[in-house]
Scaffold this motif. Sequence first.
Motif, PDB file in Angstrom:
ATOM      1  N   VAL A   1     -13.858  -9.670   5.316  1.00  0.00           N
ATOM      2  CA  VAL A   1     -14.364  -8.341   4.973  1.00  0.00           C
ATOM      3  C   VAL A   1     -13.649  -7.870   3.709  1.00  0.00           C
ATOM      4  N   ILE A   2     -14.417  -7.400   2.737  1.00  0.00           N
ATOM      5  CA  ILE A   2     -13.845  -6.815   1.523  1.00  0.00           C
ATOM      6  C   ILE A   2     -14.182  -5.335   1.507  1.00  0.00           C
ATOM      7  N   GLN A   3     -13.139  -4.514   1.532  1.00  0.00           N
ATOM      8  CA  GLN A   3     -13.319  -3.073   1.380  1.00  0.00           C
ATOM      9  C   GLN A   3     -12.751  -2.690   0.021  1.00  0.00           C
TER      10      GLN A   3
ATOM     11  N   MET B   1      -7.371 -17.866  -1.653  1.00  0.00           N
ATOM     12  CA  MET B   1      -6.818 -17.178  -0.496  1.00  0.00           C
ATOM     13  C   MET B   1      -7.742 -17.331   0.717  1.00  0.00           C
ATOM     14  N   GLN B   2      -7.174 -17.152   1.900  1.00  0.00           N
ATOM     15  CA  GLN B   2      -7.937 -17.008   3.129  1.00  0.00           C
ATOM     16  C   GLN B   2      -7.441 -15.737   3.814  1.00  0.00           C
ATOM     17  N   VAL B   3      -8.297 -14.736   3.860  1.00  0.00           N
ATOM     18  CA  VAL B   3      -7.901 -13.419   4.352  1.00  0.00           C
ATOM     19  C   VAL B   3      -8.970 -12.901   5.301  1.00  0.00           C
ATOM     20  N   ASP B   4      -8.538 -12.358   6.431  1.00  0.00           N
ATOM     21  CA  ASP B   4      -9.503 -11.781   7.361  1.00  0.00           C
ATOM     22  C   ASP B   4     -10.125 -10.505   6.788  1.00  0.00           C
ATOM     23  N   GLU B   5      -9.288  -9.646   6.221  1.00  0.00           N
ATOM     24  CA  GLU B   5      -9.784  -8.391   5.650  1.00  0.00           C
ATOM     25  C   GLU B   5      -8.964  -8.031   4.426  1.00  0.00           C
ATOM     26  N   LEU B   6      -9.646  -7.745   3.328  1.00  0.00           N
ATOM     27  CA  LEU B   6      -8.996  -7.332   2.087  1.00  0.00           C
ATOM     28  C   LEU B   6      -9.369  -5.887   1.791  1.00  0.00           C
ATOM     29  N   ILE B   7      -8.347  -5.041   1.690  1.00  0.00           N
ATOM     30  CA  ILE B   7      -8.559  -3.651   1.296  1.00  0.00           C
ATOM     31  C   ILE B   7      -8.017  -3.499  -0.124  1.00  0.00           C
ATOM     32  N   LEU B   8      -8.922  -3.491  -1.072  1.00  0.00           N
ATOM     33  CA  LEU B   8      -8.541  -3.402  -2.479  1.00  0.00           C
ATOM     34  C   LEU B   8      -9.027  -2.060  -3.018  1.00  0.00           C
ATOM     35  N   TRP B   9      -8.250  -1.057  -2.689  1.00  0.00           N
ATOM     36  CA  TRP B   9      -8.605   0.314  -3.061  1.00  0.00           C
ATOM     37  C   TRP B   9      -7.359   1.015  -3.589  1.00  0.00           C
ATOM     38  N   PRO B  10      -6.846   0.562  -4.741  1.00  0.00           N
ATOM     39  CA  PRO B  10      -5.599   1.141  -5.261  1.00  0.00           C
ATOM     40  C   PRO B  10      -5.786   2.578  -5.733  1.00  0.00           C
ATOM     41  N   ALA B  11      -4.679   3.197  -6.058  1.00  0.00           N
ATOM     42  CA  ALA B  11      -4.699   4.602  -6.454  1.00  0.00           C
ATOM     43  C   ALA B  11      -5.318   4.793  -7.836  1.00  0.00           C
ATOM     44  N   GLU B  12      -5.316   3.760  -8.651  1.00  0.00           N
ATOM     45  CA  GLU B  12      -5.895   3.846  -9.987  1.00  0.00           C
ATOM     46  C   GLU B  12      -6.475   2.495 -10.374  1.00  0.00           C
ATOM     47  N   ARG B  13      -7.228   2.489 -11.460  1.00  0.00           N
ATOM     48  CA  ARG B  13      -7.875   1.248 -11.885  1.00  0.00           C
ATOM     49  C   ARG B  13      -6.842   0.170 -12.189  1.00  0.00           C
TER      50      ARG B  13
ATOM     51  N   THR C   1      -4.856  -8.221   7.855  1.00  0.00           N
ATOM     52  CA  THR C   1      -5.290  -7.391   6.732  1.00  0.00           C
ATOM     53  C   THR C   1      -4.346  -7.520   5.547  1.00  0.00           C
ATOM     54  N   LEU C   2      -4.923  -7.724   4.381  1.00  0.00           N
ATOM     55  CA  LEU C   2      -4.188  -7.662   3.120  1.00  0.00           C
ATOM     56  C   LEU C   2      -4.612  -6.376   2.429  1.00  0.00           C
ATOM     57  N   SER C   3      -3.681  -5.442   2.295  1.00  0.00           N
ATOM     58  CA  SER C   3      -4.046  -4.103   1.837  1.00  0.00           C
ATOM     59  C   SER C   3      -3.284  -3.702   0.581  1.00  0.00           C
ATOM     60  N   PHE C   4      -4.052  -3.176  -0.382  1.00  0.00           N
ATOM     61  CA  PHE C   4      -3.491  -2.555  -1.579  1.00  0.00           C
ATOM     62  C   PHE C   4      -3.929  -1.092  -1.647  1.00  0.00           C
ATOM     63  N   SER C   5      -4.195  -0.509  -0.506  1.00  0.00           N
ATOM     64  CA  SER C   5      -4.683   0.864  -0.446  1.00  0.00           C
ATOM     65  C   SER C   5      -3.656   1.828  -1.027  1.00  0.00           C
ATOM     66  N   ARG C   6      -4.107   2.603  -2.007  1.00  0.00           N
ATOM     67  CA  ARG C   6      -3.272   3.623  -2.670  1.00  0.00           C
ATOM     68  C   ARG C   6      -2.043   3.028  -3.359  1.00  0.00           C
ATOM     69  N   GLY C   7      -2.137   1.760  -3.734  1.00  0.00           N
ATOM     70  CA  GLY C   7      -1.085   1.129  -4.523  1.00  0.00           C
ATOM     71  C   GLY C   7      -1.451   1.119  -5.992  1.00  0.00           C
TER      72      GLY C   7
ATOM     73  N   SER D   1       0.825  -1.206   0.000  1.00  0.00           N
ATOM     74  CA  SER D   1       0.000   0.000   0.000  1.00  0.00           C
ATOM     75  C   SER D   1       0.859   1.255   0.000  1.00  0.00           C
ATOM     76  N   ARG D   2       0.151   2.394   0.020  1.00  0.00           N
ATOM     77  CA  ARG D   2       0.776   3.722   0.129  1.00  0.00           C
ATOM     78  C   ARG D   2       1.966   3.903  -0.803  1.00  0.00           C
ATOM     79  N   GLY D   3       1.682   3.829  -2.094  1.00  0.00           N
ATOM     80  CA  GLY D   3       2.729   4.031  -3.090  1.00  0.00           C
ATOM     81  C   GLY D   3       3.322   2.746  -3.625  1.00  0.00           C
ATOM     82  N   PHE D   4       2.879   1.586  -3.136  1.00  0.00           N
ATOM     83  CA  PHE D   4       3.364   0.313  -3.679  1.00  0.00           C
ATOM     84  C   PHE D   4       2.991   0.222  -5.157  1.00  0.00           C
TER      85      PHE D   4
END
Length: 485
Positions: free
Chosen positions: A296-298, A270-282, A247-253, A228-231
């Motif tokens: 949880v999928i965000q 996969m088995q994930v407690d929480e997935l944050i799939l909100w990258p910086a672009e499509r 948490t597995l996060s791709f926030s702002r990546g 995340s955060r620039g990844f």
Amino acid sequence: MAEPPGLSAAERRLWRAFPIGAEVTLGTEVPTGPDPDRIVRAEIITQLLLGACETRDGFVPAVRLRGAYVTGRIDVTGGTIEHELRLEHCRLVQAPKFSNCRTRQLRLSDCRMPGFDGGGLLADGYLSLSRSEIEGQVRLPRAHLTGGFRMNGTKVTETDPSRWALFSGGTVIDVGFFAQEAEITGGVRLVGARMGGGVFMQGATLRNPGRLAMDAENMIVDDAAEFSRGFRSEGTMRLRGMRVNGTLSFSRGVLDSCDPDRMALHGSHMQVDELILWPAERIKGTVSLADSRIGVIQDSPEIYPDRVWLHGLVYNSLQDGDVKDRLDWVSRDDKFHLQPYEQLAGWYHATGHDYLARRVQLAKLRARRRGLNPVGKAWNVLLDWTVGYGYRPWLAFAWFGILVAIGTVVFSIDHPRGIKQPAEQPTFHAFVYTLDLLIPIDTFGQQQTFDPTGWSRWVAYTLIAIGWVLATALIAGVTRVLRPN
């Protein structure tokens, strides 16, 4: 052991500083060439690590060297090292080898080297390659790092397409893997790794266009996995079978496969407690979350590419979104599958949105009919128009009302003739007569008593046929709702 003969001034300083763990500074920057005053032979460092120099009581011996030009190869393969190694701002001519050895903590930070071999390494402490520039492969298969692995700001470049820039398999890293702001060209392999303290790659860049930027199949992560955060990933992120107890996060990546026909994120099974799939672009490339179980999928449906594979995905909670966007989300698979629609409808139902759940079920059946043969497609279109596949039974009553009105007007204008004796014939009612034609059973007796003539005869025949169709469609639709499978 006495001081060996033939030591240079720099090597002599290092030898004498080792027993008390003092740092030897030969320069503050990485040497650009073999400066005679900064050259240290790798064999001297190896001898010190393996106990060639006597230690002093009351001190912690260690090799701490800054700004050296290290010739030869540091090779302690299979050895046991009881002392810390710290190299900073050093230039290593050959890749150091720590394979199958047991060491204390290793710190080779701000250095430049042509690779690193730590296959089978057991480090009782951390391994740090932070801010180093490595022109070759970093190998850590079967390594166990109890104090974590640090590659913050590290630049690794492997130009051979048959080799990984970071190669590991079955690696166990306690405390955490930190590669923030790292730049890795050539792909990262972490298959079967066990990350006890999480994975933190905020701001990192993985480059392997058209190939695997990361292969973390079956990796287990306790705590967070932060991409995340620039990844940025240029290539496929293969996380198949990955388990994240957190948490597995791709926030702002950024996820970019660099090839529209390849996967950008392969996250099936996969088995994930929480997935944050909100990258910086499509996301650019296919996304697969097939057969995964996510608590949880965000996310936002807008960030998904044109192809998304969701068959078998199970989730407990979903980020709220417009139902139109969610229906578009589950319809982006190349092949039609019932399960994504059933899962989405089940989630809407569980959250109390029964109306939206019915919309999803209706969309599922409409999507399904696109793959049917012409006869099946025609029947499904009829079910849709008449009763909304049973999810909109009011449509049948609406059609029924329209037809009753038409029949009442027609037969009020053109009365059917009676077929019984006047004394036995009931009074004609256009409205009741129309009802008798539309209802498949003789309910009011008007149909058996009056016979239409002329052009109204064809209206009567049409109403009888439509009545049977409506009744059949209503029964079929209700049956489908009660038994959707």
